[in-house]
Design an enzyme around this catalytic site. Structure first.
Site, PDB file in Angstrom:
ATOM      1  N   ASP A 115      -5.260  43.646 -21.044  1.00 48.95           N
ATOM      2  CA  ASP A 115      -5.787  43.733 -22.412  1.00 48.95           C
ATOM      3  C   ASP A 115      -7.305  43.824 -22.433  1.00 48.95           C
ATOM      4  O   ASP A 115      -7.964  43.677 -21.402  1.00 48.95           O
ATOM      5  CB  ASP A 115      -5.301  42.535 -23.255  1.00 48.95           C
ATOM      6  CG  ASP A 115      -5.381  41.209 -22.488  1.00 48.95           C
ATOM      7  OD1 ASP A 115      -6.194  41.122 -21.540  1.00 48.95           O
ATOM      8  OD2 ASP A 115      -4.641  40.289 -22.832  1.00 48.95           O
ATOM      9  N   ASN A 168      -0.026  29.488 -27.630  1.00 51.82           N
ATOM     10  CA  ASN A 168       1.035  29.827 -28.594  1.00 51.82           C
ATOM     11  C   ASN A 168       2.170  30.625 -27.932  1.00 51.82           C
ATOM     12  O   ASN A 168       3.051  31.136 -28.621  1.00 51.82           O
ATOM     13  CB  ASN A 168       0.450  30.627 -29.767  1.00 51.82           C
ATOM     14  CG  ASN A 168      -0.200  31.936 -29.317  1.00 51.82           C
ATOM     15  OD1 ASN A 168      -0.215  32.266 -28.121  1.00 51.82           O
ATOM     16  ND2 ASN A 168      -0.728  32.680 -30.274  1.00 51.82           N
ATOM     17  N   HIS A 223       1.736  33.390 -26.067  1.00 48.94           N
ATOM     18  CA  HIS A 223       1.474  34.839 -25.884  1.00 48.94           C
ATOM     19  C   HIS A 223       1.328  35.188 -24.405  1.00 48.94           C
ATOM     20  O   HIS A 223       0.969  34.347 -23.579  1.00 48.94           O
ATOM     21  CB  HIS A 223       0.269  35.315 -26.708  1.00 48.94           C
ATOM     22  CG  HIS A 223      -1.074  34.959 -26.189  1.00 48.94           C
ATOM     23  ND1 HIS A 223      -2.186  34.909 -27.001  1.00 48.94           N
ATOM     24  CD2 HIS A 223      -1.539  34.626 -24.954  1.00 48.94           C
ATOM     25  CE1 HIS A 223      -3.251  34.598 -26.285  1.00 48.94           C
ATOM     26  NE2 HIS A 223      -2.876  34.402 -25.048  1.00 48.94           N
ATOM     27  N   GLU A 249       1.146  38.564 -29.331  1.00 44.82           N
ATOM     28  CA  GLU A 249       1.154  37.316 -30.093  1.00 44.82           C
ATOM     29  C   GLU A 249       2.547  37.059 -30.686  1.00 44.82           C
ATOM     30  O   GLU A 249       3.317  38.006 -30.903  1.00 44.82           O
ATOM     31  CB  GLU A 249       0.130  37.403 -31.237  1.00 44.82           C
ATOM     32  CG  GLU A 249      -1.313  37.619 -30.788  1.00 44.82           C
ATOM     33  CD  GLU A 249      -1.986  36.359 -30.266  1.00 44.82           C
ATOM     34  OE1 GLU A 249      -1.306  35.497 -29.662  1.00 44.82           O
ATOM     35  OE2 GLU A 249      -3.215  36.245 -30.442  1.00 44.82           O
TER      36      GLU A 249
HETATM   37  P1  PGA Z   1      -6.578  31.045 -20.452  1.00 47.21           P
HETATM   38  O1  PGA Z   1      -5.791  32.122 -21.295  1.00 47.21           O
HETATM   39  O2  PGA Z   1      -6.297  31.343 -19.020  1.00 47.21           O
HETATM   40  O3  PGA Z   1      -8.020  31.262 -20.815  1.00 47.21           O
HETATM   41  O4  PGA Z   1      -6.064  29.698 -20.873  1.00 47.21           O
HETATM   42  C1  PGA Z   1      -4.476  32.417 -20.964  1.00 47.21           C
HETATM   43  C2  PGA Z   1      -3.951  33.448 -21.930  1.00 47.21           C
HETATM   44  O5  PGA Z   1      -4.319  33.412 -23.101  1.00 47.21           O
HETATM   45  O6  PGA Z   1      -3.152  34.308 -21.508  1.00 47.21           O
END
Ligand code: PGA
Length: 254
Positions: free
Chosen positions: A67, A136, A138, A143
């Site tokens: 992404d 959450n 994702h 999302e």
């Molecule tokens: P993070 O993000 O490694 O910064 O906790 C993980 C994600 O959102 O996929």
């Protein structure tokens, strides 16, 4: 699904890096799906150690990142292209023309999504997809929603995701509201998926995603359907799981 738990973060990162290096060594034309965020930085550090020891070369590797934020110039320090250059690409012999990251500064993001999908399709199946997990549920920036989208698309970031990522910016107002993400179909098409989760704040979502119902409201729960899923957790992220689900740490992590 294979779940491994590590009390030592450094061993977890080494295990992940070794799994990635093994794919790179074993395949003639390996395709890696790469992730950004706080979780994989240690993995990239360990991968660089393996590279610097001369145990792996990246000159035959193709990469696709999950992404990118929409609306930031590529030179912004918090774009995922900047992140990847800083943590990995600037330090290895990966040819630049084999690196794929959605262009979040493209004037027509929908067109950029189509271009990205064409590149994915031309490359073939991803051998190993590295994933982090959002608070959450994702994966990539897919999302929670009533429906999920198979292919690369523009997504509105949830307030929770923007809050979680505000730590990388001066204020939450600077966190982009949109991103381009690889779709759930492309992620699930990878031959192998390596999900890495760290920290107590993700213990509940780890349990829900790996043992709860499969639902688009927790996109990571779809990973339960993948036959080649390996999950690496630290002790805190694994805290809510039934210990019977957890395999002992792999001794190849040295
Ligand atoms: P993070 O993000 O490694 O910064 O906790 C993980 C994600 O959102 O996929």
């Amino acid at each position: 699904m294979r779940i491994e738990m590590y009390t030592d973060q450094s061993l977890l990162d080494e295990r992940a890096a070794q799994l990635i290096a093994d794919v790179v060594k074993e395949s003639a034309q390996p395709i890696l799906g790469l992730a950004t965020g706080g979780t994989p930085t240690g993995v990239y550090d360990k991968l660089l150690n393996i590279y610097r020891k001369g145990e792996v070369s990246f000159n035959h590797v193709t990469t696709f990142n999950l992404d990118e934020y929409v609306g930031l110039p590529a030179s912004h320090p918090e774009t995922y292209v900047s992140y990847m250059n800083k943590h990995l690409f600037d330090h290895i012999n990966l040819p630049k023309d084999r690196i794929h990251i959605p262009d979040g500064s493209h004037p027509n993001p929908a067109e950029e999504c189509l271009r990205y999908d064409r590149a994915l399709e031309e490359a073939g199946r991803i051998d190993l997809q590295l994933l982090g997990l959002g608070h959450n549920g994702h994966i990539g920036f897919n999302e929670p929603n009533k429906t999920l989208i198979r292919s690369t698309h523009v997504v509105e970031l949830s307030p929770q995701t923007r809050e979680a990522n505000a730590r990388f910016f001066d204020s939450i107002d600077e966190v982009p509201k949109k991103a381009i993400t690889m779709g759930i179909g492309s992620i699930l098409q990878a031959k192998q998926i390596l999900l890495i989760v760290k920290g107590a704040a993700k213990a509940d979502i780890v349990k829900e995603a790996l043992t709860g119902p499969i639902t688009t409201e927790i996109p990571a729960s779809l990973l339960q359907t993948h036959p080649g899923l390996i999950v690496l957790l630290d002790r805190e992220a694994a805290a809510k799981l039934d210990p019977a689900m957890i395999a002992p740490p792999c001794s190849s992590a040295t």
